[in-house]
Design an enzyme around this catalytic site. Structure first.
Site, PDB file in Angstrom:
ATOM      1  N   TYR A  19       0.813  -1.231   0.000  1.00  0.00           N
ATOM      2  CA  TYR A  19       0.000   0.000   0.000  1.00  0.00           C
ATOM      3  C   TYR A  19       0.845   1.280   0.000  1.00  0.00           C
ATOM      4  O   TYR A  19       0.302   2.380  -0.069  1.00  0.00           O
ATOM      5  CB  TYR A  19      -0.910   0.031   1.234  1.00  0.00           C
ATOM      6  CG  TYR A  19      -1.863  -1.126   1.311  1.00  0.00           C
ATOM      7  CD1 TYR A  19      -2.999  -1.168   0.503  1.00  0.00           C
ATOM      8  CD2 TYR A  19      -1.635  -2.187   2.187  1.00  0.00           C
ATOM      9  CE1 TYR A  19      -3.881  -2.234   0.568  1.00  0.00           C
ATOM     10  CE2 TYR A  19      -2.512  -3.263   2.260  1.00  0.00           C
ATOM     11  CZ  TYR A  19      -3.627  -3.284   1.436  1.00  0.00           C
ATOM     12  OH  TYR A  19      -4.494  -4.333   1.497  1.00  0.00           O
ATOM     13  N   HIS A  24      -4.488   6.286  -1.017  1.00  0.00           N
ATOM     14  CA  HIS A  24      -5.071   6.208   0.329  1.00  0.00           C
ATOM     15  C   HIS A  24      -4.034   6.511   1.413  1.00  0.00           C
ATOM     16  O   HIS A  24      -4.391   6.795   2.555  1.00  0.00           O
ATOM     17  CB  HIS A  24      -5.648   4.806   0.541  1.00  0.00           C
ATOM     18  CG  HIS A  24      -6.955   4.788   1.271  1.00  0.00           C
ATOM     19  ND1 HIS A  24      -7.742   5.898   1.494  1.00  0.00           N
ATOM     20  CD2 HIS A  24      -7.638   3.753   1.845  1.00  0.00           C
ATOM     21  CE1 HIS A  24      -8.828   5.551   2.158  1.00  0.00           C
ATOM     22  NE2 HIS A  24      -8.786   4.262   2.398  1.00  0.00           N
ATOM     23  N   PHE A  70      -4.275  -0.544   9.966  1.00  0.00           N
ATOM     24  CA  PHE A  70      -5.018  -0.403   8.715  1.00  0.00           C
ATOM     25  C   PHE A  70      -6.043   0.721   8.866  1.00  0.00           C
ATOM     26  O   PHE A  70      -6.527   1.009   9.959  1.00  0.00           O
ATOM     27  CB  PHE A  70      -5.657  -1.717   8.246  1.00  0.00           C
ATOM     28  CG  PHE A  70      -4.636  -2.675   7.706  1.00  0.00           C
ATOM     29  CD1 PHE A  70      -4.267  -2.634   6.376  1.00  0.00           C
ATOM     30  CD2 PHE A  70      -4.008  -3.596   8.543  1.00  0.00           C
ATOM     31  CE1 PHE A  70      -3.290  -3.488   5.877  1.00  0.00           C
ATOM     32  CE2 PHE A  70      -3.038  -4.448   8.058  1.00  0.00           C
ATOM     33  CZ  PHE A  70      -2.673  -4.398   6.721  1.00  0.00           C
ATOM     34  N   ASN A  72      -9.170   1.279   8.308  1.00  0.00           N
ATOM     35  CA  ASN A  72     -10.513   1.125   8.889  1.00  0.00           C
ATOM     36  C   ASN A  72     -10.522   1.065  10.413  1.00  0.00           C
ATOM     37  O   ASN A  72     -11.582   1.176  11.022  1.00  0.00           O
ATOM     38  CB  ASN A  72     -11.194  -0.131   8.330  1.00  0.00           C
ATOM     39  CG  ASN A  72     -11.442  -0.028   6.838  1.00  0.00           C
ATOM     40  OD1 ASN A  72     -11.040   0.940   6.195  1.00  0.00           O
ATOM     41  ND2 ASN A  72     -12.094  -1.019   6.287  1.00  0.00           N
ATOM     42  N   ASP A  97      -6.148  11.369   3.110  1.00  0.00           N
ATOM     43  CA  ASP A  97      -6.484  11.567   1.696  1.00  0.00           C
ATOM     44  C   ASP A  97      -7.925  12.057   1.585  1.00  0.00           C
ATOM     45  O   ASP A  97      -8.777  11.691   2.397  1.00  0.00           O
ATOM     46  CB  ASP A  97      -6.301  10.265   0.919  1.00  0.00           C
ATOM     47  CG  ASP A  97      -7.189   9.140   1.443  1.00  0.00           C
ATOM     48  OD1 ASP A  97      -7.102   8.824   2.646  1.00  0.00           O
ATOM     49  OD2 ASP A  97      -7.980   8.584   0.665  1.00  0.00           O
ATOM     50  N   ASN A 118     -13.111   5.887   5.788  1.00  0.00           N
ATOM     51  CA  ASN A 118     -13.277   4.905   6.864  1.00  0.00           C
ATOM     52  C   ASN A 118     -12.342   5.140   8.044  1.00  0.00           C
ATOM     53  O   ASN A 118     -12.655   4.772   9.171  1.00  0.00           O
ATOM     54  CB  ASN A 118     -13.085   3.489   6.313  1.00  0.00           C
ATOM     55  CG  ASN A 118     -14.250   3.064   5.446  1.00  0.00           C
ATOM     56  OD1 ASN A 118     -15.385   3.491   5.646  1.00  0.00           O
ATOM     57  ND2 ASN A 118     -13.978   2.241   4.448  1.00  0.00           N
TER      58      ASN A 118
END
Length: 196
Positions: A19, A24, A70, A72, A97, A118
């Site tokens: 990632y 993101h 992460f 979320n 973001d 999220n």
């Protein structure tokens, strides 16, 4: 929301090489640039479920945090940090973001909803308040709602990435004002400079 000096800056993103360069992870990218500017490194911090550093900006002691939970579950790391370091949510700046802003635009916001992000959703839920400052780093929008998930988890093209880097650089120019809690002046300088 009262205008408080910042004691904790949290950059949102997803951990891991997969990632690292995705849209993101604009919040992580902001922290990377900030750490580089300050000459500090983020180190593993099990207490806060992430990587953190202690630094000084404009004479203020400030913690930096990149959650490893992460996106979320960003609230888990942020709330752990505020509790451990005895920091109020009004003293937090969250860099993330923002789909609703074009690449190359960054905006400060003092409160509000999650706007579909999220990470913000979890922070509001876990922290029990919407009253914390945000640095919204524009990444643009794919145009269709169903394309959003794939879009944010992909790398930006070269032109967009350059714009995102520029917006982060301009944001860092007002970091002293943010650290002091002078949001009106920081907003004025940042928003005028990046106005289209």
């Amino acid at each position: 929301m009262s205008l408080s000096p910042v004691k904790l800056i949290v950059g949102l993103g997803n951990p891991g090489e997969k990632y690292a360069k995705t849209r993101h992870n604009a919040g992580f990218l902001f922290l990377d640039h900030l750490c580089s500017q300050l000459g500090v490194s983020l180190k593993a911090d099990k207490t806060c479920f992430g990587r953190s550093a202690k630094t000084t900006i404009a004479g203020k002691d400030i913690r930096l945090l990149a959650p490893d939970t992460f996106m979320n579950l960003s609230g888990k790391a942020l709330v752990a940090a505020t509790q451990y370091y005895k920091i109020d949510m009004s003293e937090v700046l969250v860099a993330h973001d923002e789909l609703d802003l074009d690449a190359g635009i960054a905006r400060l916001k003092l409160s509000g909803g999650h706007g579909g992000n999220n990470g913000l959703r979890d922070i509001i839920q876990q922290g029990g308040t919407k009253d914390f400052a945000r640095l919204r780093i524009g990444i643009g929008h794919p145009g269709v709602g169903r394309d959003v998930a794939g879009y944010v988890l992909k790398q930006a093209n070269k032109a967009d990435q350059q714009q995102i880097d520029n917006a982060i650089a301009e944001s860092l120019r007002v970091i002293d004002l943010i650290a002091q809690g002078d949001y009106p002046r920081a907003m004025n300088e940042l928003h005028t400079c990046l106005a289209k």
